[in-house]
Design a protein around this motif. Structure first.
Motif, PDB file in Angstrom:
ATOM      1  N   GLU A 149       0.921  -1.252  -0.017  1.00 26.30           N
ATOM      2  CA  GLU A 149       0.239  -0.040   0.064  1.00 26.30           C
ATOM      3  C   GLU A 149       0.790   1.182   0.060  1.00 26.30           C
ATOM      4  OE1 GLU A 149      -4.037  -1.608   2.562  1.00 26.30           O
ATOM      5  OE2 GLU A 149      -2.439  -0.365   3.510  1.00 26.30           O
ATOM      6  N   SER A 178       0.926   5.809  -7.668  1.00 24.30           N
ATOM      7  CA  SER A 178       0.004   4.990  -7.265  1.00 24.30           C
ATOM      8  C   SER A 178       1.129   3.847  -6.474  1.00 24.30           C
ATOM      9  CB  SER A 178      -0.200   4.290  -8.637  1.00 24.30           C
ATOM     10  OG  SER A 178      -1.080   2.915  -8.544  1.00 24.30           O
ATOM     11  N   PRO A 223      -5.512   9.662  -1.174  1.00 23.59           N
ATOM     12  CA  PRO A 223      -5.214   8.618  -0.355  1.00 23.59           C
ATOM     13  C   PRO A 223      -5.810   8.465   1.013  1.00 23.59           C
ATOM     14  CG  PRO A 223      -3.252   9.641  -0.663  1.00 23.59           C
ATOM     15  CD  PRO A 223      -4.288  10.587  -1.450  1.00 23.59           C
ATOM     16  N   ASP A 241      -9.734   3.728   0.972  1.00 25.80           N
ATOM     17  CA  ASP A 241      -9.523   2.644   0.018  1.00 25.80           C
ATOM     18  C   ASP A 241      -9.916   2.897  -1.272  1.00 25.80           C
ATOM     19  OD1 ASP A 241      -8.575   1.208   2.436  1.00 25.80           O
ATOM     20  OD2 ASP A 241     -10.706   0.484   2.952  1.00 25.80           O
ATOM     21  N   HIS A 242     -10.619   3.860  -1.625  1.00 22.79           N
ATOM     22  CA  HIS A 242     -11.163   4.084  -3.055  1.00 22.79           C
ATOM     23  C   HIS A 242     -10.613   5.178  -3.715  1.00 22.79           C
ATOM     24  CE1 HIS A 242     -13.879   0.913  -1.752  1.00 22.79           C
ATOM     25  NE2 HIS A 242     -14.602   1.832  -1.019  1.00 22.79           N
ATOM     26  N   ASN A 269      -4.951   4.627  -6.850  1.00 23.84           N
ATOM     27  CA  ASN A 269      -5.129   2.895  -7.050  1.00 23.84           C
ATOM     28  C   ASN A 269      -5.259   2.653  -8.594  1.00 23.84           C
ATOM     29  OD1 ASN A 269      -5.504   1.729  -4.565  1.00 23.84           O
ATOM     30  ND2 ASN A 269      -7.569   2.708  -4.521  1.00 23.84           N
TER      31      ASN A 269
END
Length: 497
Positions: free
Chosen positions: A92, A118, A150, A164-165, A169
């Motif tokens: 992550e 990313s 983030p 998380d979205h 990403n």
């Protein structure tokens, strides 16, 4: 080292943070102020696609673009960790940067950015620029800290939790605070805050990008996309037109622009106004009498409004009541509710988030981590807006002709810049339909609806307000992933017959 037209001045002069004009307004207030100051005028210029947009899209800059030395600045801008940042699991972790890029070395205008790569395969993913509107509101405070960044801020105003979205990403995401005077961006010349508008915002944003790409040369040839919301309905098309125009010059840095995507975009004042009042009536937020009075007495085609028209528009404003017009079903902020820090879920947007973010970004240790200059940070600043075309549709028409990817999307609970307004504007472009209206799939549920025209895609996001990624982060990520891949959002499996 590159120089363009003249020797860049004041490379090593210390930054001075002066003349900032913070106010207590937010993105809602700033756009409303712009809309209302022009909406309630009784006379307006004729409304047609031939209306002169502005020379913002094709003008030559008043001064050459200076590409200043950027040696060592990328490393200096790297953020080790943000205060209160949660520990990230293996896989992550990602690089994040923040700092300033000078866009005018004489006036001392410097634009603040926040950049997140990313966590996975950043070297192969596109570069996405995010712009918030207002005009005069922060892409960092809204976009990064409340929408698609983030992290989001807990209710203590001191710690962060993971989104998380987040859009990093699927892309490397660059947040730009523009124009000078917004957020941490600044100028040493007070007049820069009093004489700003669409034209200089596009010019400075282009100068920022050219210099930023010199600082991050690995992104020079990367696929580049412009995204944003609200008054970015002006910012994004104008910046895109500026880039395409400048790309035609072999002496300038070429930016590999592939497309733009704008959420709940303010693109045409007359369509925007008509669409808002029609949305209010179709969602039971004003009376039949008021709706009929507006349609009888207001000439939205020409923009001219009688005194009776204004009376009915004011009546509609009064009938709405004390709700948030940017999400008509959302609760109002109640600081007495006592939200627990450990129970702040990303999928349940806290209406008091503005207060948490403002507290966080005014912490001295946060400013230090961001390499930001001392200031009283606010979401929106009282910059004077001197040019704003009534319509951006002619520029959008030219962008469609250029062949770049163009998407518009609308959260369907936004009453102030509703999808109704966007659909009225798209209709006047007279584009042939290539893929008819249908629902799109997000985790087995209807995420919204989508229609494909020749050169333009329009989508709605179900259950989202004006800040689409705030209220529907998962659906927003699905939508932007489809946009970046150049394909429609996912369809539902065909039902057996």
């Amino acid at each position: 080292m590159k120089f363009s037209g003249f020797t860049c001045l004041l490379f090593f002069c210390s930054y001075q943070l002066t003349f900032l004009l913070p106010c207590n307004a937010n993105q809602i207030d700033n756009l409303n102020r712009l809309i209302k100051t022009r909406r309630f005028k009784t006379n307006r210029s004729p409304h047609s696609l031939s209306f002169a947009v502005s020379d913002v899209e094709d003008h030559e800059f008043s001064s050459p673009v200076c590409v200043a030395p950027q040696d060592g600045l990328k490393e200096a801008d790297k953020i080790d960790t943000l205060p209160g940042q949660p520990k990230l699991n293996p896989g992550e972790e990602f690089n994040q940067y923040a700092g300033y890029v000078r866009v005018d070395h004489v006036a001392g205008r410097a634009l603040f950015y926040y950049f997140v790569e990313s966590p996975q395969n950043s070297s192969t993913k596109p570069l996405v620029l995010w712009l918030n509107g207002g005009p005069g509101c922060s892409s960092f405070g809204y976009g990064a800290m409340e929408e698609l960044g983030p992290f989001r801020v807990n209710s203590d105003g001191k710690t962060l939790f993971r989104n998380d979205h987040a859009w990093n990403n699927v892309a490397n995401v660059l947040f730009l605070e523009s124009p000078a005077g917004v957020g941490f961006s600044y100028s040493n010349n007070k007049s820069d805050y009093e004489n700003v508008g669409d034209k200089r915002t596009a010019e400075d944003s282009y100068k920022f990008l050219v210099n930023w790409l010199e600082r991050f040369p690995e992104y020079r040839d990367r696929d580049f996309f412009i995204t944003g919301e609200s008054y970015a309905g002006h910012y994004a098309p104008q910046l895109a037109r500026t880039i395409l125009s400048k790309n035609n010059s072999t002496k300038k840095t070429k930016i590999n622009l592939k497309g733009i995507a704008i959420g709940n975009p303010w693109i045409d004042e007359n369509d925007g106004t008509l669409g808002e009042y029609d949305y209010l009536w179709t969602h039971d937020l004003n009376s039949d009498e008021t709706h009929a009075g507006i349609h009888k007495n207001c000439d939205f085609a020409s923009g001219n409004k009688s005194e009776t028209c204004i009376i009915y528009m004011n009546k509609s404003e009064d009938e709405i009541g004390d709700i948030d017009p940017y999400n008509i079903y959302a609760p109002k902020c109640d600081m007495s509710s006592g939200t627990k820090v450990s129970e702040t879920p990303v999928n349940s947007f806290d209406p008091c988030s503005d207060k948490y973010v403002e507290a966080y970004l005014n912490l001295a240790e946060v400013r230090a981590a961001l390499h930001a200059k001392p200031t009283n940070w606010t979401f929106c600043s009282d910059v004077g807006w001197i040019d704003a075309p009534i319509t951006i549709l002619p520029g959008i028409k030219r962008l469609i002709a250029s062949g770049i990817r163009l998407w518009m999307y609308s959260g369907d609970t936004d009453a102030n810049v509703p999808g109704t307004s966007t659909r009225y504007s798209i209709k006047r472009l007279k584009l042939p339909i290539k893929k008819p209206w249908r629902p799109w799939n997000s985790d087995g549920e209807v995420g919204g609806y989508v229609i494909g025209y020749r050169g333009l895609t329009f989508a709605t996001v179900r259950g989202a307000g004006h800040l689409v990624p705030s209220y529907q982060p998962r659906r927003a990520l699905t939508l932007i992933s489809s946009f970046l891949q150049g394909k429609p959002p996912p369809a539902f499996p065909a039902k057996p017959r």
